[in-house]
Write a protein that holds these residues in place. Structure first.
Motif, PDB file in Angstrom:
ATOM      1  N   ALA A 257       1.129  -0.899   0.839  1.00 26.50           N
ATOM      2  CA  ALA A 257      -0.382  -0.054  -0.032  1.00 26.50           C
ATOM      3  C   ALA A 257       0.809   0.928   0.414  1.00 26.50           C
ATOM      4  O   ALA A 257       0.284   2.229  -0.649  1.00 26.50           O
ATOM      5  CB  ALA A 257      -1.298   0.032   1.386  1.00 26.50           C
ATOM      6  N   ALA A 258       1.831   1.540   0.681  1.00 30.42           N
ATOM      7  CA  ALA A 258       2.761   2.521   0.729  1.00 30.42           C
ATOM      8  C   ALA A 258       3.068   2.505  -0.407  1.00 30.42           C
ATOM      9  O   ALA A 258       3.730   3.801  -1.081  1.00 30.42           O
ATOM     10  CB  ALA A 258       4.048   2.121   1.653  1.00 30.42           C
ATOM     11  N   LEU A 259       3.447   1.401  -1.640  1.00 22.81           N
ATOM     12  CA  LEU A 259       4.593   1.913  -2.158  1.00 22.81           C
ATOM     13  C   LEU A 259       3.607   2.220  -3.139  1.00 22.81           C
ATOM     14  O   LEU A 259       3.695   3.277  -4.653  1.00 22.81           O
ATOM     15  CB  LEU A 259       5.048   0.043  -2.984  1.00 22.81           C
ATOM     16  CG  LEU A 259       6.772  -0.107  -1.954  1.00 22.81           C
ATOM     17  CD1 LEU A 259       6.657  -1.155  -2.850  1.00 22.81           C
ATOM     18  CD2 LEU A 259       7.169   0.853  -1.908  1.00 22.81           C
ATOM     19  N   TRP A 260       2.157   2.006  -4.042  1.00 16.89           N
ATOM     20  CA  TRP A 260       1.285   2.404  -4.494  1.00 16.89           C
ATOM     21  C   TRP A 260       0.961   3.822  -4.077  1.00 16.89           C
ATOM     22  O   TRP A 260       0.914   4.761  -4.711  1.00 16.89           O
ATOM     23  CB  TRP A 260      -0.490   1.434  -4.215  1.00 16.89           C
ATOM     24  CG  TRP A 260       0.112   0.829  -4.875  1.00 16.89           C
ATOM     25  CD1 TRP A 260      -0.304  -1.312  -4.491  1.00 16.89           C
ATOM     26  CD2 TRP A 260       0.079   0.088  -6.417  1.00 16.89           C
ATOM     27  NE1 TRP A 260      -0.008  -2.166  -5.550  1.00 16.89           N
ATOM     28  CE2 TRP A 260      -0.264  -1.506  -7.161  1.00 16.89           C
ATOM     29  CE3 TRP A 260       0.092   1.309  -7.379  1.00 16.89           C
ATOM     30  CZ2 TRP A 260      -0.565  -1.714  -7.726  1.00 16.89           C
ATOM     31  CZ3 TRP A 260      -0.613   0.677  -8.673  1.00 16.89           C
ATOM     32  CH2 TRP A 260      -0.124  -0.834  -8.966  1.00 16.89           C
ATOM     33  N   SER A 261       1.166   4.113  -2.416  1.00 10.15           N
ATOM     34  CA  SER A 261       0.695   5.343  -2.783  1.00 10.15           C
ATOM     35  C   SER A 261       1.816   6.727  -2.121  1.00 10.15           C
ATOM     36  O   SER A 261       1.587   7.933  -2.580  1.00 10.15           O
ATOM     37  CB  SER A 261       0.399   5.972  -0.969  1.00 10.15           C
ATOM     38  OG  SER A 261       2.287   5.666  -0.251  1.00 10.15           O
ATOM     39  N   LEU A 262       2.675   5.809  -3.149  1.00  8.69           N
ATOM     40  CA  LEU A 262       3.863   6.844  -3.996  1.00  8.69           C
ATOM     41  C   LEU A 262       3.746   7.613  -5.567  1.00  8.69           C
ATOM     42  O   LEU A 262       4.179   8.333  -5.487  1.00  8.69           O
ATOM     43  CB  LEU A 262       5.420   6.036  -3.949  1.00  8.69           C
ATOM     44  CG  LEU A 262       6.374   5.590  -2.535  1.00  8.69           C
ATOM     45  CD1 LEU A 262       7.416   5.194  -2.910  1.00  8.69           C
ATOM     46  CD2 LEU A 262       6.304   7.677  -2.084  1.00  8.69           C
ATOM     47  N   LEU A 263       3.076   6.945  -6.178  1.00 10.88           N
ATOM     48  CA  LEU A 263       2.068   7.247  -7.173  1.00 10.88           C
ATOM     49  C   LEU A 263       1.819   9.120  -7.193  1.00 10.88           C
ATOM     50  O   LEU A 263       2.327   9.189  -8.114  1.00 10.88           O
ATOM     51  CB  LEU A 263       1.566   6.575  -8.213  1.00 10.88           C
ATOM     52  CG  LEU A 263       2.188   5.231  -8.372  1.00 10.88           C
ATOM     53  CD1 LEU A 263       1.401   4.481  -9.347  1.00 10.88           C
ATOM     54  CD2 LEU A 263       3.256   5.213  -9.859  1.00 10.88           C
ATOM     55  N   PRO A 264       0.988   8.847  -6.320  1.00 15.76           N
ATOM     56  CA  PRO A 264       0.158  10.555  -6.301  1.00 15.76           C
ATOM     57  C   PRO A 264       1.593  11.144  -5.893  1.00 15.76           C
ATOM     58  O   PRO A 264       1.772  12.680  -6.559  1.00 15.76           O
ATOM     59  CB  PRO A 264      -0.450  10.388  -4.806  1.00 15.76           C
ATOM     60  CG  PRO A 264      -1.024   8.923  -5.230  1.00 15.76           C
ATOM     61  CD  PRO A 264       0.418   8.377  -5.663  1.00 15.76           C
ATOM     62  N   SER A 265       2.646  11.116  -5.975  1.00 13.02           N
ATOM     63  CA  SER A 265       3.409  12.397  -5.187  1.00 13.02           C
ATOM     64  C   SER A 265       4.557  12.452  -6.734  1.00 13.02           C
ATOM     65  O   SER A 265       5.004  13.562  -6.526  1.00 13.02           O
ATOM     66  CB  SER A 265       4.855  11.613  -4.706  1.00 13.02           C
ATOM     67  OG  SER A 265       4.037  10.983  -3.125  1.00 13.02           O
ATOM     68  N   VAL A 266       4.900  11.832  -7.447  1.00 16.83           N
ATOM     69  CA  VAL A 266       4.966  11.490  -8.761  1.00 16.83           C
ATOM     70  C   VAL A 266       4.704  13.206  -9.583  1.00 16.83           C
ATOM     71  O   VAL A 266       5.318  14.270  -9.599  1.00 16.83           O
ATOM     72  CB  VAL A 266       4.470  10.756  -9.664  1.00 16.83           C
ATOM     73  CG1 VAL A 266       5.560  11.035 -11.058  1.00 16.83           C
ATOM     74  CG2 VAL A 266       5.168   9.672  -9.102  1.00 16.83           C
ATOM     75  N   MET A 267       3.336  13.245  -9.641  1.00 15.57           N
ATOM     76  CA  MET A 267       2.456  14.845  -9.595  1.00 15.57           C
ATOM     77  C   MET A 267       2.762  15.982  -8.758  1.00 15.57           C
ATOM     78  O   MET A 267       2.564  16.508  -9.259  1.00 15.57           O
ATOM     79  CB  MET A 267       0.853  14.007  -9.333  1.00 15.57           C
ATOM     80  CG  MET A 267       0.970  13.438 -10.915  1.00 15.57           C
ATOM     81  SD  MET A 267      -0.579  12.625 -10.509  1.00 15.57           S
ATOM     82  CE  MET A 267      -1.840  13.830 -11.667  1.00 15.57           C
ATOM     83  N   VAL A 268       3.054  15.441  -7.210  1.00 11.67           N
ATOM     84  CA  VAL A 268       2.792  16.285  -6.660  1.00 11.67           C
ATOM     85  C   VAL A 268       4.453  17.560  -6.400  1.00 11.67           C
ATOM     86  O   VAL A 268       4.852  18.711  -6.812  1.00 11.67           O
ATOM     87  CB  VAL A 268       2.802  15.484  -5.149  1.00 11.67           C
ATOM     88  CG1 VAL A 268       3.374  16.424  -4.191  1.00 11.67           C
ATOM     89  CG2 VAL A 268       1.257  15.330  -4.969  1.00 11.67           C
ATOM     90  N   GLY A 269       5.868  16.516  -6.911  1.00 12.78           N
ATOM     91  CA  GLY A 269       6.945  16.842  -7.318  1.00 12.78           C
ATOM     92  C   GLY A 269       6.990  17.832  -8.593  1.00 12.78           C
ATOM     93  O   GLY A 269       7.705  19.073  -7.676  1.00 12.78           O
ATOM     94  N   ALA A 270       5.902  18.189  -9.786  1.00 11.09           N
ATOM     95  CA  ALA A 270       6.259  19.503 -10.000  1.00 11.09           C
ATOM     96  C   ALA A 270       5.156  20.444  -9.258  1.00 11.09           C
ATOM     97  O   ALA A 270       5.233  21.014 -10.350  1.00 11.09           O
ATOM     98  CB  ALA A 270       5.460  18.954 -11.779  1.00 11.09           C
ATOM     99  N   ALA A 271       4.266  19.771  -8.745  1.00 15.33           N
ATOM    100  CA  ALA A 271       2.989  21.320  -8.626  1.00 15.33           C
ATOM    101  C   ALA A 271       3.654  22.297  -7.919  1.00 15.33           C
ATOM    102  O   ALA A 271       3.589  23.602  -8.740  1.00 15.33           O
ATOM    103  CB  ALA A 271       2.140  20.516  -7.837  1.00 15.33           C
ATOM    104  N   GLY A 272       4.414  22.495  -7.117  1.00 15.53           N
ATOM    105  CA  GLY A 272       5.102  23.716  -6.606  1.00 15.53           C
ATOM    106  C   GLY A 272       5.893  24.647  -7.849  1.00 15.53           C
ATOM    107  O   GLY A 272       4.848  25.970  -7.467  1.00 15.53           O
ATOM    108  N   PRO A 273       6.685  23.677  -8.008  1.00 11.58           N
ATOM    109  CA  PRO A 273       7.841  24.854  -8.778  1.00 11.58           C
ATOM    110  C   PRO A 273       6.730  25.647 -10.288  1.00 11.58           C
ATOM    111  O   PRO A 273       6.491  27.121 -11.149  1.00 11.58           O
ATOM    112  CB  PRO A 273       8.971  23.954  -9.374  1.00 11.58           C
ATOM    113  CG  PRO A 273       8.990  22.549  -8.527  1.00 11.58           C
ATOM    114  CD  PRO A 273       7.526  22.381  -8.062  1.00 11.58           C
ATOM    115  N   ALA A 274       5.523  24.454 -10.860  1.00 10.75           N
ATOM    116  CA  ALA A 274       5.428  24.671 -11.827  1.00 10.75           C
ATOM    117  C   ALA A 274       4.015  26.148 -11.263  1.00 10.75           C
ATOM    118  O   ALA A 274       3.486  26.912 -12.581  1.00 10.75           O
ATOM    119  CB  ALA A 274       4.134  23.637 -12.154  1.00 10.75           C
ATOM    120  N   SER A 275       3.110  25.924 -10.245  1.00 12.27           N
ATOM    121  CA  SER A 275       2.717  26.873  -9.393  1.00 12.27           C
ATOM    122  C   SER A 275       3.291  28.246  -9.778  1.00 12.27           C
ATOM    123  O   SER A 275       2.533  29.226  -9.588  1.00 12.27           O
ATOM    124  CB  SER A 275       1.566  26.874  -8.081  1.00 12.27           C
ATOM    125  OG  SER A 275       3.121  26.522  -7.422  1.00 12.27           O
ATOM    126  N   ALA A 276       4.188  27.803  -9.203  1.00 15.62           N
ATOM    127  CA  ALA A 276       5.691  29.375  -8.834  1.00 15.62           C
ATOM    128  C   ALA A 276       5.287  30.418  -9.689  1.00 15.62           C
ATOM    129  O   ALA A 276       4.819  31.454 -10.434  1.00 15.62           O
ATOM    130  CB  ALA A 276       6.581  29.263  -8.080  1.00 15.62           C
TER     131      ALA A 276
END
Length: 568
Positions: free
Chosen positions: A306-325
């Motif tokens: 379950a923890a490994l599957w939950s890492l997949l959403p983090s791929v999208m999160v990594g780009a969100a902060g710099p992109a929003s800036a």
């Protein structure tokens, strides 16, 4: 007149220093979830009672939340790098103590010390990041990375815990902290400059217990409500914290040298940013409460899987902060923040479509929701830090992070109550009496209360009866998740409207001598940089110390009454 002064842009040295600051931030966020897989091994070796097990988990978060305001204010006074190094040393020592704890009491004490260290590290890293990057665009990018690292660390902690436990003993999940903290202690004095308020006034000792008395009872009451439902005693905990909070606020408004200067809230957008950050954390933690249980108890996946599957959403999160800036440089950030809330609301909307076998839908929904939330958090954090005087950056960051703790606890409590109400209603209809089940009514009551209880009960039943209980529980939990997602989406839509309305005329102005692009925009029609600062923040400008060896400035005792002495 329009100010055209440009900010000094950070170079390789500043970005390298920022990379160093990300090390403790990752470890602090990872320690929230690092015990998820270690508890069975700890229980086998240390034999903690059920109460001790709870404290092993919770004492870290309580110590962290309770001391954030104190440590943010302390860092402004003694120096943020100094506080960072003190916290790193304490965190490293506590990690060794936790790794080799030979009793439950020793482990609880070590986890408490880890929380104290974490409370020094979080506001210090954010405040130092604010100091390193004076160009508004670079600062926004750095804070976006900071927000993404904070969110990603929680997901990474559980995975790293599972990997370490598959090869080493349970203490290894703590011991990995120590070499990183040693590296920080070596590199920070070389790469990270020191910053502090040159004239902070006396430290408010009475404010320390008052701030803890305001924060801890409320968070405890909310967490207990999320875990066990609403009750009178839990409401009293929350009420007691709010009462102490009122006393704390009164003291800060009237004391000559407050821990949190009321002048921080004179900056337009600062208080609103804290409120929006709280609402973002509400959604993040409230959704995580359901998605983690969904992966394990509805889909039946093991903890590590379950923890490994939950890492997949983090791929999208990594780009969100710099992109929003980057987007916020071209579009009014109020609308970008509102858009982030709407994206997160769409993530909740996708959760309303989930069934009992919707792995990819839930993962995509979690990724969309988290991306929207990190967009919001990075921009409102940058707005709050940009409008706060730089000598108060530690206090400003501690308020933001304390708000996040409140928001997370509130999200788990309120959305958890909504989901549990649906679950209990449906399970009461599905299991009205339990006749012929062969189980006592107490066991069936446990199945009606929580999904975890139903999974345990189903394990004691054989054949069709167990499948029926488990199937009914999974369907009821999923229905509760869908209803809670509707409630969460409504909250986020309201937050989007609030952001667009309350922040649309706010520009992030730098303190005097730091005017950048945003400050120049705000200076239209004002007389020079000082006029722009007053027009945007509602307060007069400040000077800023520029690291070791820079001339000291005489900072005001209260925001809005500058007595800045020119640097030599």
């Amino acid at each position: 007149m329009t100010s055209t002064s440009a900010q000094p842009r950070a170079g390789r040295r500043e970005w390298t220093a920022f990379s160093v600051l990300m090390l403790p931030l990752l470890l602090v966020s990872m320690d929230v979830s690092v015990l998820y897989f270690a508890l069975p091994a700890i229980s086998e070796e240390l034999h903690p009672s059920s109460t001790q097990q709870l404290w092993i988990f919770d004492i870290y978060g309580f110590a962290l939340a309770g001391l954030l305001i104190t440590m943010g204010s302390l860092g402004d006074r003694i120096g943020r790098r100094k506080l960072l190094m003190m916290g790193a040393a304490a965190f490293g020592v506590a990690s060794v103590a936790a790794a080799y704890a030979d009793s439950a009491e020793m482990l609880i004490a070590a986890r408490a010390l880890l929380g104290v260290g974490g409370a020094t590290l979080m506001p210090s890293t954010m405040a130092l990041s604010r100091n390193l990057f004076r160009d508004p665009g670079q600062r926004a990018t750095a804070i976006g990375i900071w927000s993404g690292a904070m969110a990603g660390g929680v997901a990474l902690g559980s995975v790293l815990s599972g990997v370490m436990l598959s090869h080493f003993w349970w203490g290894s999940v703590f011991l990995i902290n120590t070499p990183v903290m040693v590296l920080l202690l070596v590199l920070a004095p070389v790469l990270v400059p020191e910053f502090k308020d040159p004239a902070p006034g006396r430290f408010d000792l009475l404010g320390v217990p008052l701030s803890m008395g305001a924060v801890l009872p409320v968070i405890y009451g909310l967490k207990e409500t999320a875990a066990h439902g609403f009750s009178g005693p839990r409401a009293l905990w929350i009420a007691a914290g709010l009462a102490v909070g009122a006393v704390f606020v009164h003291r800060q408004r009237t004391h000559a040298h407050p821990m949190i200067s009321p002048g921080l809230f004179r900056g337009r957008g600062f208080g609103t940013s804290i409120g929006l950050n709280l609402m973002a954390s509400f959604a993040m933690m409230g959704s995580a409460l359901f998605t983690t249980q969904y992966l394990q108890s509805v889909l039946g996946k093991g903890p590590l899987e379950a923890a490994l599957w939950s890492l997949l959403p983090s791929v999208m999160v990594g780009a969100a902060g710099p992109a929003s800036a980057a987007i916020a440089r071209k579009v009014n950030r109020a609308y970008v923040i509102g858009g982030g809330f709407l994206v997160a609301a769409a993530g909740f909307g996708l959760l309303t479509l989930a069934g009992t076998d919707s792995l990819w839908l839930v993962l995509i929904a979690a990724g969309v929701l988290a991306s929207g939330i990190v967009t919001v958090m990075s921009l409102v954090t940058d707005m709050a830090m940009g409008t706060a005087p730089v000598e108060k950056a530690g206090s400003a960051s501690s308020l933001l992070e304390t708000g996040q703790e409140f928001g997370g606890a509130l999200g788990m409590a309120l959305l958890g109550v909504v989901g549990n109400a649906v679950y209990r209603h449906e399970m009461t209809d599905e299991l009205p009496s339990g006749a012929g089940s062969g189980l006592p009514s107490q066991a069936l009551d446990a199945a009606r209360e929580t999904l975890g209880g139903a999974v345990a009960v189903a394990g004691r039943l054989s054949g069709r009866a167990g499948d029926e209980v488990l199937g009914a529980a999974r369907e009821a939990f999923t229905d509760g998740m869908r209803v809670a997602a509707v409630a969460g989406a409504l909250v986020l839509v309201a937050a989007a409207v609030l952001a667009a309305v309350a922040l649309r005329h706010v520009r992030v102005a730098a303190p005097a001598g730091e005017e950048g692009a945003d400050a120049a925009d705000a200076a239209e029609g004002a007389e020079g940089a000082e006029g722009a600062e007053a027009a945007v923040t509602g307060a007069e400008p400040y000077g800023e110390p520029h690291g070791p060896g820079a001339a000291r400035e005489t900072a005001p005792r209260e925001l809005g009454r500058p007595e800045t002495v020119a640097s030599s």
